[in-house]
Design a protein around this motif. Structure first.
Motif, PDB file in Angstrom:
ATOM      1  N   VAL A   1      51.870  54.420  12.570  1.00 40.22           N
ATOM      2  CA  VAL A   1      51.794  55.753  13.164  1.00 40.22           C
ATOM      3  C   VAL A   1      52.808  55.849  14.292  1.00 40.22           C
ATOM      4  O   VAL A   1      53.220  54.835  14.854  1.00 40.22           O
ATOM      5  N   GLU A   2      53.221  57.060  14.590  1.00 43.28           N
ATOM      6  CA  GLU A   2      54.092  57.282  15.745  1.00 43.28           C
ATOM      7  C   GLU A   2      53.275  58.042  16.782  1.00 43.28           C
ATOM      8  O   GLU A   2      52.985  59.221  16.616  1.00 43.28           O
ATOM      9  N   GLU A   3      52.888  57.329  17.830  1.00 44.38           N
ATOM     10  CA  GLU A   3      52.004  57.886  18.856  1.00 44.38           C
ATOM     11  C   GLU A   3      52.198  57.146  20.173  1.00 44.38           C
ATOM     12  O   GLU A   3      52.949  56.187  20.253  1.00 44.38           O
ATOM     13  N   THR A   4      51.472  57.597  21.199  1.00 46.33           N
ATOM     14  CA  THR A   4      51.472  56.887  22.478  1.00 46.33           C
ATOM     15  C   THR A   4      50.494  55.720  22.391  1.00 46.33           C
ATOM     16  O   THR A   4      49.582  55.715  21.562  1.00 46.33           O
ATOM     17  N   GLU A   5      50.675  54.753  23.272  1.00 45.14           N
ATOM     18  CA  GLU A   5      49.785  53.588  23.286  1.00 45.14           C
ATOM     19  C   GLU A   5      48.342  54.006  23.557  1.00 45.14           C
ATOM     20  O   GLU A   5      47.403  53.478  22.954  1.00 45.14           O
ATOM     21  N   GLU A   6      48.153  54.957  24.446  1.00 43.80           N
ATOM     22  CA  GLU A   6      46.804  55.414  24.794  1.00 43.80           C
ATOM     23  C   GLU A   6      46.071  55.978  23.575  1.00 43.80           C
ATOM     24  O   GLU A   6      44.901  55.657  23.327  1.00 43.80           O
ATOM     25  N   VAL A   7      46.752  56.799  22.793  1.00 40.25           N
ATOM     26  CA  VAL A   7      46.141  57.396  21.604  1.00 40.25           C
ATOM     27  C   VAL A   7      45.839  56.312  20.569  1.00 40.25           C
ATOM     28  O   VAL A   7      44.767  56.303  19.953  1.00 40.25           O
ATOM     29  N   VAL A   8      46.770  55.381  20.377  1.00 32.97           N
ATOM     30  CA  VAL A   8      46.573  54.305  19.402  1.00 32.97           C
ATOM     31  C   VAL A   8      45.404  53.413  19.827  1.00 32.97           C
ATOM     32  O   VAL A   8      44.590  52.998  19.000  1.00 32.97           O
TER      33      VAL A   8
END
Length: 196
Positions: free
Chosen positions: A53-60
């Motif tokens: 996925v391409e996301e921020t660390e917080e969301v992941v």
């Protein structure tokens, strides 16, 4: 926080409907899964999901915690690309007569590390492995020569700095159980043992 590609690795039991429940976790948060692969793991009876996925660390981090709440999910890890060794496989179908008549195409295939999988009278299938940029380069090269068909696999990845889930599982099995463990004690011990 900046968005980047993350590899999410989940060790699970092989149960019907689990993939659907995991996909729902992503769709509720409007997160697109760029790549999804599931296969048996190094432990008999345990499967391994690999998602990109391409996301921020917080969301992941949040999605990994939600995945671990599924009964069949044993442990979830997430890593940026630099912390994993990964590959994808691609297949290219091209007209056989183009390959036979044009030495330049054969040279280009060799330069890109392609190997022949099938040769038929009307088409030849080549296979390469590598990062997406590498497989895309050969795709662009073959388009002018009458590329008939192209398919790329999902990403497979191994965590660089990991001792593997198998080691963590053995460590957990070696621990002596307390005489009367409470549910909270078990959860605390599980979280401690399965942290990599």
């Amino acid at each position: 926080m900046t968005r980047q590609e993350y590899n999410i690795t989940a060790y699970t039991e092989n149960q019907v409907g689990l993939l659907n429940r995991i996909a729902i976790l992503f769709s509720r948060r409007k997160i697109n899964i760029e790549s999804l692969n599931t296969s048996p793991s190094e432990i008999e009876g345990i499967h391994r999901f690999n998602m990109v996925v391409e996301e921020t660390e917080e969301v992941v981090r949040k999605i990994a915690r939600q995945m671990e709440k599924q009964v069949e999910v044993l442990k979830v890890y997430f890593n940026p690309n630099e912390d994993v060794i990964w590959q994808e496989m691609a297949l290219y179908k091209v007209p056989t007569d183009v390959i036979a008549e044009r030495a330049v195409v054969e040279r280009l295939l060799r330069e890109h590390g392609a190997r022949v999988v099938v040769i038929r009278k009307d088409y030849t299938v080549f296979e390469t492995t590598g990062h997406r940029e590498e497989t895309n380069k050969l795709l662009a090269v073959l388009h002018p020569y009458g590329l008939i068909e192209f398919v790329r696999s999902a990403r497979i990845a191994i965590i660089k700095g990991s001792e593997g889930f198998h080691g963590k599982l053995r460590e957990f099995e070696r621990q002596e159980p307390s005489e009367e463990p409470s549910e909270n004690e078990f959860l605390n011990r599980r979280d401690k043992v399965f942290t990599m």
